[in-house]
Design a protein around this motif. Structure first.
Motif, PDB file in Angstrom:
ATOM      1  N   UNK A  64       0.830  -1.204   0.000  1.00  0.00           N
ATOM      2  CA  UNK A  64       0.000   0.000   0.000  1.00  0.00           C
ATOM      3  C   UNK A  64       0.868   1.258   0.000  1.00  0.00           C
ATOM      4  N   UNK A  65       1.949   1.242   0.778  1.00  0.00           N
ATOM      5  CA  UNK A  65       2.871   2.385   0.786  1.00  0.00           C
ATOM      6  C   UNK A  65       3.498   2.581  -0.590  1.00  0.00           C
ATOM      7  N   UNK A  66       3.854   1.474  -1.245  1.00  0.00           N
ATOM      8  CA  UNK A  66       4.405   1.554  -2.607  1.00  0.00           C
ATOM      9  C   UNK A  66       3.370   2.156  -3.553  1.00  0.00           C
ATOM     10  N   UNK A  67       2.097   1.736  -3.392  1.00  0.00           N
ATOM     11  CA  UNK A  67       1.019   2.300  -4.210  1.00  0.00           C
ATOM     12  C   UNK A  67       0.957   3.817  -4.063  1.00  0.00           C
ATOM     13  N   UNK A  68       1.076   4.287  -2.810  1.00  0.00           N
ATOM     14  CA  UNK A  68       0.997   5.731  -2.564  1.00  0.00           C
ATOM     15  C   UNK A  68       2.193   6.465  -3.169  1.00  0.00           C
ATOM     16  N   UNK A 146      -6.261  -2.223  -3.071  1.00  0.00           N
ATOM     17  CA  UNK A 146      -5.783  -1.025  -2.384  1.00  0.00           C
ATOM     18  C   UNK A 146      -5.370   0.046  -3.383  1.00  0.00           C
ATOM     19  N   UNK A 147      -4.759  -0.349  -4.491  1.00  0.00           N
ATOM     20  CA  UNK A 147      -4.296   0.605  -5.499  1.00  0.00           C
ATOM     21  C   UNK A 147      -5.461   1.431  -6.035  1.00  0.00           C
ATOM     22  N   UNK A 173      -1.508  15.723   0.222  1.00  0.00           N
ATOM     23  CA  UNK A 173      -1.591  14.367  -0.329  1.00  0.00           C
ATOM     24  C   UNK A 173      -0.674  13.408   0.427  1.00  0.00           C
ATOM     25  N   UNK A 174       0.501  13.885   0.813  1.00  0.00           N
ATOM     26  CA  UNK A 174       1.441  13.047   1.561  1.00  0.00           C
ATOM     27  C   UNK A 174       0.889  12.700   2.940  1.00  0.00           C
ATOM     28  N   UNK A 175       0.314  13.712   3.618  1.00  0.00           N
ATOM     29  CA  UNK A 175      -0.267  13.487   4.955  1.00  0.00           C
ATOM     30  C   UNK A 175      -1.418  12.487   4.873  1.00  0.00           C
ATOM     31  N   UNK A 176      -2.317  12.687   3.900  1.00  0.00           N
ATOM     32  CA  UNK A 176      -3.465  11.789   3.737  1.00  0.00           C
ATOM     33  C   UNK A 176      -2.999  10.376   3.417  1.00  0.00           C
ATOM     34  N   UNK A 177      -2.018  10.237   2.505  1.00  0.00           N
ATOM     35  CA  UNK A 177      -1.524   8.919   2.096  1.00  0.00           C
ATOM     36  C   UNK A 177      -0.929   8.150   3.274  1.00  0.00           C
TER      37      UNK A 177
END
Length: 308
Positions: A64-68, A146-147, A173-177
Motif C-alpha cells: 500500500x505504501x508503494x502504491x501511494x 488497495x491501489x 496528499x502526503x499526509x493523507x496517504x
C-alpha cells in the motif's frame, strides 16, 4: 538576516496551517472510501493461518505504501499535464472493482461446501506449497484493490486542494496517504487478531477477563463474515459510484431520481438519501457482469496456449 528568518518561519507556519486545515477537509471527504478500504482489506487478508496473519497484513501495508509512492506523484503530474485523464483512469479502476466483486460472488456460489467431516478435513489439508500460493494470491489481490481505492482517495483529496499552492498540494496528499495507510492497516491488524486476544483472555484467572475472552471468541467469526459481505458490497458500491460520477448521463439520472423521490411525503428524505447508494450498487453489479462477460468471451476466442 533575522527578519528574513522570521519571514521564512512565518511562511512555513502559514503553509503548515493550510496543510492541517485542508488535510482535515480531505479526510472528511474520503471517510466513506476509507471505510470501504478497511472492510475490503480486512476480508482480503482473512483465511490465512493464524501465525501468518500479521506478516500478511504487513506485506499488504508495504504494498500500500508503494502504491501511494506511485500514485501521489502520478496524480500531481496528471493534474498538471493531462487533467482529462483522471476520470477515464478512475473509471477503469471502478470497472475492475466491479469485476472483482462479481468474481468473488461467483466463486462463493461455485465453491462446494463440505457435506461430511471427511470432506472438510480433505479441503483443509492443504500442502505447504498450496498455503504459500494462497497467501501470495491474497496479498496480490489486496494490493491491487488497495491501489484502486487509494487512487480514488488521492483524487478526491486532490480535488479538495485544487486551488492551493503546489507545496500545499504535495503536503496534503502526503499526509493523507501516510495517515490512511497507517490507520487502515493498523485497524486491519487489530481485527484479524481479535480471536487471539480472546484466547489470551480466556486463559486468565479473572472471571471477568475470561468472560470477555469468550465474548471476543464468539464475536470474531461474526465480524469476519460481516466484513466479507461488506467488503464485497463495497466493491460494487465504490466501483459503481466511480462509474456513476464519470458518466454524465448516469450522474444526471441519479440527481433527477433523488429530486423526484425527495418530494414524496413522509419517506421522501429517506428514499432520497438511499437512492444514490442503490443506484451505485446496481451500476456496480451490471458493470461487473458485463466485464466478466467480455473477459469470458475473450478467453474463449483467444485461449491461452499451454506449454508442454
Amino acid at each position: 538576516m533575522m527578519s528574513s528568518l522570521l519571514l521564512l518561519l512565518d511562511d512555513i507556519a502559514t503553509i503548515m496551517d493550510d496543510v492541517a486545515v485542508m488535510s482535515k477537509m480531505a479526510a472528511k471527504k474520503t471517510a466513506g472510501v476509507l471505510g470501504d478500504d478497511l472492510a475490503l482489506n480486512a476480508q482480503q487478508v482473512s483465511g490465512v493461518r493464524a501465525e501468518r496473519e500479521l506478516p500478511v497484513v504487513w506485506s499488504v501495508a508495504k504494498g500500500s505504501f508503494v502504491n501511494k509512492v506511485i500514485l501521489v506523484p502520478l496524480a500531481l503530474a496528471i493534474s498538471v499535464i493531462a487533467p482529462w485523464l483522471i476520470n477515464p483512469l478512475l473509471m477503469v479502476g471502478g470497472l475492475f472493482l466491479c469485476y472483482e466483486g462479481v468474481e468473488k460472488v461467483l466463486h462463493t456460489l461455485q465453491h462446494k461446501k463440505a457435506k461430511t467431516a471427511e470432506e472438510a478435513a480433505t479441503q483443509l489439508a492443504l500442502t505447504e506449497a498450496q498455503l504459500h500460493n494462497m497467501e501470495k494470491d491474497k496479498i496480490k489481490g489486496a494490493i491491487r484493490t488497495d491501489f484502486i481505492l487509494s487512487a480514488e482517495i488521492i483524487v478526491i483529496s486532490l480535488g479538495t486542494v485544487a486551488t492551493a499552492a503546489f507545496v500545499t498540494k504535495v503536503s496534503v496528499l502526503t499526509v493523507i496517504a501516510i495517515a490512511m495507510t497507517i490507520g487502515v492497516y493498523g485497524l486491519v491488524a487489530l481485527i484479524v487478531k481479535i480471536d487471539d486476544m480472546g484466547l489470551y483472555l480466556t486463559e486468565k484467572t479473572s472471571a471477568a477477563q475470561q468472560k470477555m475472552g469468550h465474548a471476543l471468541l464468539a464475536f470474531a467469526p461474526i465480524l469476519m463474515k460481516t466484513l466479507t459481505i461488506v467488503g464485497t458490497l463495497a466493491m460494487f458500491l465504490v466501483g459503481g459510484g466511480i462509474i456513476n460520477h464519470a458518466i454524465p448521463l448516469l450522474h444526471h439520472f441519479t440527481e433527477d431520481a433523488v429530486d423526484h423521490l425527495e418530494h414524496i411525503p413522509t419517506v421522501g428524505s429517506i428514499m432520497g438519501a438511499l437512492t444514490p447508494t442503490l443506484i451505485n450498487f446496481v451500476i456496480g453489479i451490471v458493470a461487473g457482469l458485463l466485464v466478466v462477460l467480455v473477459v469470458t468471451l475473450i478467453k474463449k476466442l483467444w485461449p491461452r496456449t499451454k506449454t508442454p
